[in-house]
Write a protein that holds these residues in place. Structure first.
Motif, mmCIF file in Angstrom:
data_model
loop_
_atom_site.group_PDB
_atom_site.id
_atom_site.type_symbol
_atom_site.label_atom_id
_atom_site.label_comp_id
_atom_site.label_asym_id
_atom_site.label_seq_id
_atom_site.Cartn_x
_atom_site.Cartn_y
_atom_site.Cartn_z
ATOM 1 N N ILE A 50 0.881 -1.167 0.000
ATOM 2 C CA ILE A 50 0.000 0.000 0.000
ATOM 3 C C ILE A 50 0.919 1.217 0.000
ATOM 4 C CG2 ILE A 50 -1.843 1.190 1.230
ATOM 5 C CD1 ILE A 50 -2.389 -1.724 2.461
ATOM 6 N N LYS A 51 1.071 1.823 -1.171
ATOM 7 C CA LYS A 51 2.113 2.832 -1.413
ATOM 8 C C LYS A 51 2.193 3.947 -0.372
ATOM 9 C CE LYS A 51 1.994 2.074 -6.358
ATOM 10 N NZ LYS A 51 1.652 2.673 -7.637
ATOM 11 N N PRO A 52 1.117 4.623 -0.029
ATOM 12 C CA PRO A 52 1.303 5.746 0.899
ATOM 13 C C PRO A 52 1.370 5.334 2.371
ATOM 14 C CG PRO A 52 -0.971 5.667 0.184
ATOM 15 C CD PRO A 52 -0.240 4.580 -0.562
ATOM 16 N N ALA A 53 1.295 4.042 2.657
ATOM 17 C CA ALA A 53 1.202 3.618 4.053
ATOM 18 C C ALA A 53 2.539 3.675 4.766
ATOM 19 C CB ALA A 53 0.646 2.193 4.131
ATOM 20 N N ARG A 58 -0.672 1.158 8.051
ATOM 21 C CA ARG A 58 -0.838 -0.250 7.694
ATOM 22 C C ARG A 58 -1.571 -1.000 8.802
ATOM 23 N NH1 ARG A 58 4.046 -3.413 8.586
ATOM 24 N NH2 ARG A 58 3.169 -3.249 10.665
ATOM 25 N N ASP A 59 -1.168 -0.739 10.040
ATOM 26 C CA ASP A 59 -1.820 -1.420 11.164
ATOM 27 C C ASP A 59 -3.291 -1.015 11.286
ATOM 28 O OD1 ASP A 59 0.568 -2.682 11.648
ATOM 29 O OD2 ASP A 59 1.082 -1.489 13.421
ATOM 30 N N LYS A 64 -9.093 -2.489 10.289
ATOM 31 C CA LYS A 64 -10.355 -2.308 9.553
ATOM 32 C C LYS A 64 -10.711 -3.576 8.776
ATOM 33 C CE LYS A 64 -11.502 1.939 10.509
ATOM 34 N NZ LYS A 64 -12.703 2.207 11.291
ATOM 35 N N ILE A 65 -9.711 -4.186 8.168
ATOM 36 C CA ILE A 65 -9.954 -5.426 7.428
ATOM 37 C C ILE A 65 -10.444 -6.508 8.386
ATOM 38 C CG2 ILE A 65 -8.855 -7.267 6.078
ATOM 39 C CD1 ILE A 65 -6.965 -5.044 4.946
ATOM 40 N N GLU A 103 6.713 -1.883 6.151
ATOM 41 C CA GLU A 103 5.637 -1.030 6.644
ATOM 42 C C GLU A 103 4.508 -0.844 5.635
ATOM 43 O OE1 GLU A 103 6.954 2.873 7.800
ATOM 44 O OE2 GLU A 103 7.734 3.357 5.838
ATOM 45 N N GLN A 104 4.749 -1.156 4.378
ATOM 46 C CA GLN A 104 3.707 -0.982 3.369
ATOM 47 C C GLN A 104 3.038 -2.287 2.951
ATOM 48 O OE1 GLN A 104 5.564 1.134 0.097
ATOM 49 N NE2 GLN A 104 5.214 3.098 1.089
#
Length: 138
Positions: A50-53, A58-59, A64-65, A103-104
Motif C-alpha cells: 500500500i504505497k502511501p502507508a 498499515r496497522d 479495519k480489514i 511497513e507498506q
C-alpha cells in the motif's frame, strides 16, 4: 506433489490473478510481480504493498480489514527487527528499503479452498478499508 503443477499451482495462480486484476486499478496498490521471463512464483504469499502507508497506517488498515472478518498478515519482518540482531547492534533504519517494504506490505489469504465468493470478500474488505483509512489520514 502429484497434483502440485496441474492443480495446486493453478488454483493459487487463479487467486493471484483475481487479486491483481482488481487491485491494479487502484493508485495506492502496488501488486506483486509474480511472473517474468526469468522466474515464476510458487504463488505462496500474495504480498500487497500500500504505497502511501507507513507502519501505523498499515496497522489501522489491518484492523479495519479484521473488523470485516478477513484475516491478513504482515508476513515478513526485516531481519534487523529480530531481537538477536537488535542485540548485535543492527538497526532497521539502516535498511530503508527493507523497512519500507515491511511497513507498506500486507499478505492476503491464498489457500487452496478459497472460493470466488471469499476472494470477492477479501477484495472488498481490503479496498474499502484502505480507502477509508487513507481518506481519514489524507
Amino acid at each position: 506433489l502429484e497434483r502440485y503443477d496441474a492443480d495446486t499451482l493453478k488454483k493459487r495462480r487463479y487467486i493471484f490473478d483475481k487479486y491483481s486484476e482488481k487491485l491494479s486499478t487502484y493508485d495506492w496498490a502496488d501488486v506483486p510481480v509474480y511472473e517474468t521471463e526469468e522466474k515464476i512464483s510458487s504463488y505462496h504469499v500474495y504480498m500487497l504493498r500500500i504505497k502511501p502507508a507507513n507502519e501505523q497506517l498499515r496497522d489501522k488498515i489491518m484492523e479495519k480489514i479484521a473488523e470485516k472478518q478477513v484475516a491478513v498478515n504482515v508476513h515478513f519482518q526485516p531481519v534487523p527487527n529480530f531481537t538477536y540482531y537488535k542485540n548485535k547492534g543492527y538497526n532497521v533504519m539502516d535498511y530503508p528499503q527493507a523497512f519500507k517494504n515491511y511497513e507498506q506490505e500486507i499478505s492476503l489469504p491464498v489457500f487452496y479452498d478459497l472460493t470466488d465468493k471469499q476472494i470477492e470478500t477479501v477484495l472488498n474488505a481490503v479496498t474499502s478499508s484502505v480507502e477509508e483509512v487513507l481518506a481519514i489520514h489524507a
